[in-house]
Motif scaffolding. Structure first.
Motif, mmCIF file in Angstrom:
data_model
loop_
_atom_site.group_PDB
_atom_site.id
_atom_site.type_symbol
_atom_site.label_atom_id
_atom_site.label_comp_id
_atom_site.label_asym_id
_atom_site.label_seq_id
_atom_site.Cartn_x
_atom_site.Cartn_y
_atom_site.Cartn_z
ATOM 1 N N THR A 157 0.854 -1.192 0.000
ATOM 2 C CA THR A 157 0.000 0.000 0.000
ATOM 3 C C THR A 157 0.888 1.239 0.000
ATOM 4 O OG1 THR A 157 -0.091 -0.041 2.418
ATOM 5 C CG2 THR A 157 -1.877 -1.151 1.247
ATOM 6 N N SER A 158 0.262 2.364 -0.273
ATOM 7 C CA SER A 158 1.015 3.619 -0.325
ATOM 8 C C SER A 158 1.020 4.280 1.057
ATOM 9 C CB SER A 158 0.369 4.560 -1.341
ATOM 10 O OG SER A 158 -0.877 5.008 -0.859
ATOM 11 N N PRO A 159 1.969 5.167 1.304
ATOM 12 C CA PRO A 159 1.986 5.890 2.587
ATOM 13 C C PRO A 159 0.722 6.732 2.799
ATOM 14 C CG PRO A 159 4.101 6.108 1.481
ATOM 15 C CD PRO A 159 3.168 5.434 0.518
ATOM 16 N N LYS A 160 0.153 7.263 1.720
ATOM 17 C CA LYS A 160 -1.070 8.063 1.837
ATOM 18 C C LYS A 160 -2.234 7.179 2.326
ATOM 19 C CE LYS A 160 -3.883 11.321 -0.746
ATOM 20 N NZ LYS A 160 -4.089 12.004 -2.019
ATOM 21 N N PHE A 161 -2.336 5.990 1.756
ATOM 22 C CA PHE A 161 -3.380 5.052 2.167
ATOM 23 C C PHE A 161 -3.152 4.621 3.617
ATOM 24 C CE2 PHE A 161 -4.968 0.673 2.614
ATOM 25 C CZ PHE A 161 -6.306 0.879 2.323
ATOM 26 N N ASP A 162 -1.907 4.343 3.975
ATOM 27 C CA ASP A 162 -1.589 3.947 5.350
ATOM 28 C C ASP A 162 -1.939 5.054 6.339
ATOM 29 O OD1 ASP A 162 -0.674 1.542 4.375
ATOM 30 O OD2 ASP A 162 1.449 2.127 4.413
ATOM 31 N N GLY A 163 -1.706 6.306 5.961
ATOM 32 C CA GLY A 163 -2.065 7.438 6.814
ATOM 33 C C GLY A 163 -3.558 7.554 7.004
ATOM 34 N N PHE A 164 -4.316 7.287 5.936
ATOM 35 C CA PHE A 164 -5.772 7.329 6.016
ATOM 36 C C PHE A 164 -6.288 6.243 6.961
ATOM 37 C CE2 PHE A 164 -9.841 5.650 4.398
ATOM 38 C CZ PHE A 164 -10.644 6.764 4.618
ATOM 39 N N ILE A 165 -5.763 5.048 6.818
ATOM 40 C CA ILE A 165 -6.194 3.921 7.644
ATOM 41 C C ILE A 165 -5.806 4.143 9.106
ATOM 42 C CG2 ILE A 165 -5.837 1.449 8.062
ATOM 43 C CD1 ILE A 165 -7.664 2.066 5.696
ATOM 44 N N ALA A 166 -4.673 4.796 9.358
ATOM 45 C CA ALA A 166 -4.197 5.014 10.729
ATOM 46 C C ALA A 166 -5.178 5.835 11.554
ATOM 47 C CB ALA A 166 -2.830 5.685 10.707
ATOM 48 N N ARG A 167 -6.002 6.662 10.888
ATOM 49 C CA ARG A 167 -6.986 7.459 11.628
ATOM 50 C C ARG A 167 -8.053 6.601 12.284
ATOM 51 N NH1 ARG A 167 -8.927 11.831 7.498
ATOM 52 N NH2 ARG A 167 -7.708 10.748 5.952
ATOM 53 N N PHE A 168 -8.235 5.396 11.772
ATOM 54 C CA PHE A 168 -9.276 4.505 12.285
ATOM 55 C C PHE A 168 -8.727 3.436 13.217
ATOM 56 C CE2 PHE A 168 -10.604 5.951 8.053
ATOM 57 C CZ PHE A 168 -11.739 6.655 8.421
ATOM 58 N N GLU A 169 -7.476 3.551 13.590
ATOM 59 C CA GLU A 169 -6.827 2.552 14.432
ATOM 60 C C GLU A 169 -7.047 2.855 15.914
ATOM 61 O OE1 GLU A 169 -5.050 -0.253 13.577
ATOM 62 O OE2 GLU A 169 -5.744 0.085 11.550
ATOM 63 N N ASN A 170 -8.270 2.719 16.356
ATOM 64 C CA ASN A 170 -8.535 2.852 17.784
ATOM 65 C C ASN A 170 -9.569 1.816 18.204
ATOM 66 O OD1 ASN A 170 -11.298 3.994 17.709
ATOM 67 N ND2 ASN A 170 -10.292 5.736 16.738
ATOM 68 N N SER A 171 -9.632 1.549 19.480
ATOM 69 C CA SER A 171 -10.493 0.477 19.979
ATOM 70 C C SER A 171 -11.967 0.750 19.727
ATOM 71 C CB SER A 171 -10.250 0.273 21.475
ATOM 72 O OG SER A 171 -8.959 -0.218 21.700
ATOM 73 N N TYR A 172 -12.379 2.015 19.835
ATOM 74 C CA TYR A 172 -13.796 2.321 19.651
ATOM 75 C C TYR A 172 -14.252 2.060 18.216
ATOM 76 C CZ TYR A 172 -13.631 4.486 24.240
ATOM 77 O OH TYR A 172 -13.491 4.711 25.577
ATOM 78 N N PHE A 173 -13.477 2.508 17.246
ATOM 79 C CA PHE A 173 -13.862 2.288 15.851
ATOM 80 C C PHE A 173 -13.869 0.799 15.525
ATOM 81 C CE2 PHE A 173 -12.873 1.767 11.336
ATOM 82 C CZ PHE A 173 -13.944 2.450 10.791
ATOM 83 N N ARG A 174 -12.839 0.097 15.955
ATOM 84 C CA ARG A 174 -12.778 -1.345 15.704
ATOM 85 C C ARG A 174 -13.976 -2.042 16.353
ATOM 86 N NH1 ARG A 174 -7.304 -3.809 14.957
ATOM 87 N NH2 ARG A 174 -5.948 -2.125 14.307
ATOM 88 N N GLY A 175 -14.283 -1.661 17.579
ATOM 89 C CA GLY A 175 -15.412 -2.264 18.277
ATOM 90 C C GLY A 175 -16.731 -2.030 17.569
ATOM 91 N N ILE A 176 -16.939 -0.821 17.090
ATOM 92 C CA ILE A 176 -18.185 -0.504 16.375
ATOM 93 C C ILE A 176 -18.297 -1.327 15.101
ATOM 94 C CG2 ILE A 176 -19.353 1.326 15.069
ATOM 95 C CD1 ILE A 176 -18.398 3.258 17.294
ATOM 96 N N MET A 177 -17.189 -1.486 14.390
ATOM 97 C CA MET A 177 -17.229 -2.288 13.161
ATOM 98 C C MET A 177 -17.579 -3.746 13.474
ATOM 99 S SD MET A 177 -16.921 -0.180 10.805
ATOM 100 C CE MET A 177 -16.928 -1.350 9.484
ATOM 101 N N TYR A 178 -17.009 -4.275 14.537
ATOM 102 C CA TYR A 178 -17.341 -5.645 14.921
ATOM 103 C C TYR A 178 -18.799 -5.758 15.366
ATOM 104 C CZ TYR A 178 -12.712 -7.671 14.427
ATOM 105 O OH TYR A 178 -11.548 -8.156 13.914
ATOM 106 N N LEU A 179 -19.326 -4.751 16.038
ATOM 107 C CA LEU A 179 -20.724 -4.765 16.454
ATOM 108 C C LEU A 179 -21.648 -4.757 15.240
ATOM 109 C CD1 LEU A 179 -22.908 -4.654 18.655
ATOM 110 C CD2 LEU A 179 -22.711 -2.155 18.558
#
Length: 137
Positions: A59-81
């Motif tokens: 992946t590109s650094p720009k894409f990795d930067g975009f994805i890094a914004r969603f790297e938190n427990s709350y967002f991950r938890g909501i997606m799993y819910l």
């Protein structure tokens, strides 16, 4: 630090990662089994785990930067819910084996929620190439 030490760490982010791996296996295996009787919801579980493929693809650094914004427990938890609810809804159409991944997805949501409430940093197991909990305080 070994795998048993990781489980003793009481880091719920790490527990959620393990439950997520179990969910992957169940979504794929039971999705294949349930496909003839539930052709709408079975592939949804496969699509849910497509982001896993980005771990293996460059992946590109720009894409990795975009994805890094969603790297938190709350967002991950909501997606799993959300996907847990979708899998539970699939049992309304027809009772299938997809209830097992729905339960593991729900447990993963709960683990990420607890990790978020406790402000635990994201930890990844050494088994899958992560840093483990050695550096997590």
């Amino acid at each position: 630090m070994g795998i048993f030490d990781e489980f003793k760490s009481r880091n719920f982010s790490l527990y959620a990662q393990w439950l997520g791996v179990i969910s992957i296996v169940l979504l794929i295996a039971l999705g294949v089994i349930a496909f003839p009787s539930n052709p709408i919801f079975s592939p949804i579980g496969w699509y849910y785990k497509l982001p896993l493929c980005t771990k293996f693809c460059p992946t590109s650094p720009k894409f990795d930067g975009f994805i890094a914004r969603f790297e938190n427990s709350y967002f991950r938890g909501i997606m799993y819910l959300v996907f847990s609810i979708i899998m539970f809804l699939s049992t309304l159409v027809e009772t299938t084996s997809l209830v097992a991944p729905a339960v593991t997805l729900l447990l993963t949501f709960i683990s990420y929620g607890i990790a978020g409430i406790k402000n635990q940093p994201h930890a990844s197991t050494k088994i899958f190439g992560g840093s483990g909990v050695d550096n997590v305080v």
